[in-house]
Design a protein around this motif. Structure first.
Motif, PDB file in Angstrom:
ATOM      1  N   LYS A   1       0.827  -1.211   0.000  1.00  0.00           N
ATOM      2  CA  LYS A   1       0.000   0.000   0.000  1.00  0.00           C
ATOM      3  C   LYS A   1       0.857   1.256   0.000  1.00  0.00           C
ATOM      4  O   LYS A   1       0.515   2.263  -0.629  1.00  0.00           O
ATOM      5  N   ALA A   2       1.985   1.170   0.697  1.00  0.00           N
ATOM      6  CA  ALA A   2       2.872   2.337   0.775  1.00  0.00           C
ATOM      7  C   ALA A   2       3.731   2.494  -0.471  1.00  0.00           C
ATOM      8  O   ALA A   2       4.122   3.621  -0.812  1.00  0.00           O
ATOM      9  N   ASN A   3       4.016   1.402  -1.177  1.00  0.00           N
ATOM     10  CA  ASN A   3       5.023   1.463  -2.236  1.00  0.00           C
ATOM     11  C   ASN A   3       4.537   1.121  -3.640  1.00  0.00           C
ATOM     12  O   ASN A   3       5.271   1.366  -4.609  1.00  0.00           O
ATOM     13  N   LEU A   4       3.325   0.578  -3.785  1.00  0.00           N
ATOM     14  CA  LEU A   4       2.849   0.248  -5.128  1.00  0.00           C
ATOM     15  C   LEU A   4       2.816   1.466  -6.060  1.00  0.00           C
ATOM     16  O   LEU A   4       3.221   1.344  -7.235  1.00  0.00           O
ATOM     17  N   PRO A   5       2.367   2.634  -5.605  1.00  0.00           N
ATOM     18  CA  PRO A   5       2.392   3.793  -6.513  1.00  0.00           C
ATOM     19  C   PRO A   5       3.794   4.094  -7.029  1.00  0.00           C
ATOM     20  O   PRO A   5       3.970   4.416  -8.212  1.00  0.00           O
ATOM     21  N   ARG A   6       4.786   3.995  -6.167  1.00  0.00           N
ATOM     22  CA  ARG A   6       6.165   4.237  -6.594  1.00  0.00           C
ATOM     23  C   ARG A   6       6.619   3.166  -7.585  1.00  0.00           C
ATOM     24  O   ARG A   6       7.300   3.460  -8.570  1.00  0.00           O
ATOM     25  N   LEU A   7       6.251   1.914  -7.311  1.00  0.00           N
ATOM     26  CA  LEU A   7       6.657   0.828  -8.197  1.00  0.00           C
ATOM     27  C   LEU A   7       6.048   0.991  -9.587  1.00  0.00           C
ATOM     28  O   LEU A   7       6.715   0.779 -10.608  1.00  0.00           O
ATOM     29  N   HIS A   8       4.778   1.383  -9.638  1.00  0.00           N
ATOM     30  CA  HIS A   8       4.110   1.532 -10.932  1.00  0.00           C
ATOM     31  C   HIS A   8       4.677   2.707 -11.733  1.00  0.00           C
ATOM     32  O   HIS A   8       4.505   2.766 -12.951  1.00  0.00           O
ATOM     33  N   GLN A   9       5.336   3.639 -11.072  1.00  0.00           N
ATOM     34  CA  GLN A   9       5.951   4.774 -11.768  1.00  0.00           C
ATOM     35  C   GLN A   9       7.434   4.538 -12.073  1.00  0.00           C
ATOM     36  O   GLN A   9       8.065   5.357 -12.748  1.00  0.00           O
ATOM     37  N   LEU A  10       7.952   3.433 -11.616  1.00  0.00           N
ATOM     38  CA  LEU A  10       9.381   3.181 -11.760  1.00  0.00           C
ATOM     39  C   LEU A  10       9.719   2.828 -13.203  1.00  0.00           C
ATOM     40  O   LEU A  10       9.121   1.945 -13.806  1.00  0.00           O
TER      41      LEU A  10
END
Length: 415
Positions: free
Chosen positions: A132-141
């Protein structure tokens, strides 16, 4: 449909390529391609695409001749169709992970994978909170560097773990979403095998939900995505999923074809021990989930046995050697740190019920009861109760089955 296979064969021969050569270029096996070309196996759009790529020529007239059911375009949901198009990087440096964060992500994935089937301390909450904390960052990586791709693979593995653990507690919607997240992240990383492994988990979930047609479509998509990079082990898993789906819908011929191909892949894989990769860890977890099932009902009061039994028994009666190869108990033993021996024996007993061998099933169930002891609980007790339900059809004719069913009924409902 029967004309498309010979047309593929004609195109291959015109290019001067043998079946073995085509197998090397497409990553489909030689027998599999032979079945396509003779019409024994249905040709789908991904097969035509694979031939086009291998032969460096257009076969566009064949697409119009494909059966409607074989054409993914227009049938796949938008979410699944996304895996058929190239990845477009979405983020930049601001979305990047530091080296320390990347290493920590990989360590978290390995730790969670080792504990995901724990009865007492599953790491589901920890993994889901991290996602929940890191999926947005992963999808933008953005991919392109070794660190980014390693992070994306670890993130995909964590999403796959979260999906399996959500399915374990029957949170099916969360499981579906995490499987899709895992496949997307792996797709961004350029790891087709990991995409296929995540989609295989989704296909299994559809089987459990009583949606074999959807399971078949997802398994076929996974096969298409990983057609060039799939290991024998991955091909075997996908073929087994397709066989199960065909068996549930009652397509006996397709069930036998996929079962034969799965057995062939398992034999090939036996000569190549799995590597320690995210793909192989995911496939191991998928194998365990087949055996364990969710904590409560899987897939619902013996329904799978009822639907698959006729296909299994038909196979035993008509192709006994294939049945021995496909369902023999000679698979690599699973770690007793994860699965108690009683669970493995119970699984074997349930299989022998589907194969129409109640006496052997009763014998194995008795062994499982001895191994489990009087305080059997958790999944072991749940799977023994599945056996009790599934063996009802044999109770009248078998005294051994009746005795085992009585013993299972005496297991306490709680520890």
């Amino acid at each position: 449909m029967t004309e498309i296979g010979p047309a593929l064969r004609a195109a291959r021969l015109a290019a001067g390529l043998s079946l073995q050569g085509m197998a090397a270029r497409t990553n489909y096996s030689k027998p599999y391609l032979g079945q396509l070309e003779t019409g024994a196996r249905m040709v789908r759009v991904e097969h035509v695409t694979a031939y086009e790529s291998a032969l460096a020529m257009s076969l566009s007239p064949l697409y119009a001749r494909l059966p409607v059911a074989a054409q993914h375009e227009g049938e796949l949901s938008i979410e699944l169709a996304a895996f058929l198009v190239p990845t477009i990087p979405a983020g930049g440096a601001a979305a990047g992970f530091t080296l320390a964060e990347s290493v920590a992500t990989e360590r978290l994935a390995r730790w969670a994978r080792g504990l995901q089937w724990s009865e007492s301390t599953p790491p589901r909450r920890t993994v889901i909170d991290w996602l929940k904390a890191n999926l947005p960052r992963l999808h933008q990586l953005s991919p392109g560097t070794d660190r980014a791709e390693r992070t994306l693979r670890a993130g995909a593995e964590l999403a796959d773990i979260a999906a399996a653990m959500s399915w374990d507690v029957e949170d099916t919607e969360s499981a579906r979403q995490y499987y899709l997240d895992a496949a997307r992240l792996a797709h961004t990383a350029g790891d087709a095998g990991l995409v296929a492994a995540a989609l295989a988990g989704l296909a299994m979930q559809y089987l459990d939900l009583g949606r074999p047609e959807d399971a078949l479509e997802v398994a076929q998509l996974a096969q298409f995505v990983a057609r060039r990079s799939a290991t024998p082990r991955l091909r075997g898993v996908l073929a087994h999923l397709q066989a199960t789906a065909y068996g549930i819908v009652g397509d006996t011929m397709a069930f036998e074809r996929e079962t034969a191909y799965a057995a062939e892949c398992h034999l090939e894989a036996a000569a190549h021990p799995p590597a320690d990769t995210a793909v192989d860890r995911s496939l191991t977890a998928l194998n365990l989930s087949f055996l364990l099932g969710p904590r409560r009902t899987w897939p619902g009061r013996g329904r799978q046995s009822e639907l698959l039994g006729p296909s299994y028994r038909h196979l035993v009666a008509n192709r006994p050697q294939l049945a021995d190869a496909a369902f023999g108990m000679d698979r690599t033993p699973l770690s007793t740190n994860i699965i108690e021996p009683a669970m493995t024996v119970t699984s074997a007993a349930r299989l022998h019920l589907m194969l129409g061998e109640p006496d052997r099933a009763a014998e194995l169930a008795g062994v499982a009861l001895t191994l489990a002891g009087p305080r059997a609980g958790g999944r072991t007790a749940a799977r023994l109760r599945d056996f009790q339900h599934e063996s009802l059809a044999f109770a009248e004719a078998s005294a051994d089955i009746r005795a085992v069913r009585t013993a299972i009924a005496e297991i306490p409902t709680a520890r």
